[in-house]
Design an enzyme around this catalytic site. Sequence first.
Site: not given
Ligand code: PHE
Length: 352
Positions: A221, A264, A320, A207, A180, A160
């Site tokens: 991103q 995180v 991050a 996605r 991501h 999905w």
């Molecule tokens: N990778 C997450 C997303 O695509 C964003 C994220 C990056 C969140 C780094 C926390 C730390 O939604």
Amino acid sequence: MPDVDPRIEGLRTEALAALASASDEAGLEQWRITFFGRQDGRVSALLRSIRDVPADQRAAFGAAANAVKVELEGALEARQEGLKSAALKALTTEAALDVTLPGRPQPLGRLHPVTQTMRDCLTAFQEMGFRVAEGPEVEWARYNFDAARIPEDHPARDMWDTIWVNTLIDGERNMLLRTHTTPNQVRVMERTPEPPVRVVVPGKCYRQEATDATHEWMLTQIEGLAVDEGVRMTDLKGVLYGWARKMFGADRKIIFHHSYFPFVEPGVEMAIDCFICRGSGSACHTCHGTGWIEILGAGMVHPEIIENAGYDSSKVTGFAFGLGVERVALLRWGIEDIRNFYANDLRFLSQF
Ligand code: PHE
């Protein structure tokens, strides 16, 4: 000086009159053949006749004949020029064509609004000491998911969401278009033997998405990562605050809400105050009446990820964040629909 032979003078007068009445290219060519044609041209014949003139008059006759030849050649040339400039004049007045107008400028291209926004974001982070790195768009599941503590049964792995690019290897899907930029946290730490690490990683992510005004199946991103001794949540807030002010202006307010991302701990979402309704309208489409607009996910890097990178998590900590550049561009210019960015409509794109 003896009088010019009447044959020569007669030819001269006749030729000049005929030339004056020739009114176009074809007329001039006809004239040229009549008088200068190699076989039957009348001037050519005149020159040939020099040898038949009695010897005592031959020099004078020859000189006069040659003078007329030269004069008529000059007259032809002048007439050609005259016709040419008359034609040009007719073209410019009758067809109203101004040949002195400058040429049409070639349209100049420009950077796509998302590219502009991405570069502005990167500059803001670079000014705070971040270096720009890059990573692959086609990614291993190991980096995209496992290394980011996204387990096998997490819904993000499902068909999905994820666009897998290979067939099964040993019964497993393991290569995909990254969902991501987070895999670059691990990639950057792996190639940095010792902290400090301070990078921003821009890139396209993919996605499987039912698109709407705020969702596209491809998004840009920027991942941020800072790892060092004594890095704290306040550092994260300070950096993001500095970036938000730079992008959205000096009086922006920001707020952090708790949120969950497997990579995180603690995790947050950052929102900025809605500058469309200024937090006052319950009918605001942009913030849905909350007064705040979510713009990114962030948090303190999970100690397990720090350890996996070969760093000592009792000595170093990190923060991050991951932000969606299209979202930032939407907010920056008050654009209503994210799908405008990739519809290739120059009427839209050339506004930025
Ligand atoms: N990778 C997450 C997303 O695509 C964003 C994220 C990056 C969140 C780094 C926390 C730390 O939604």
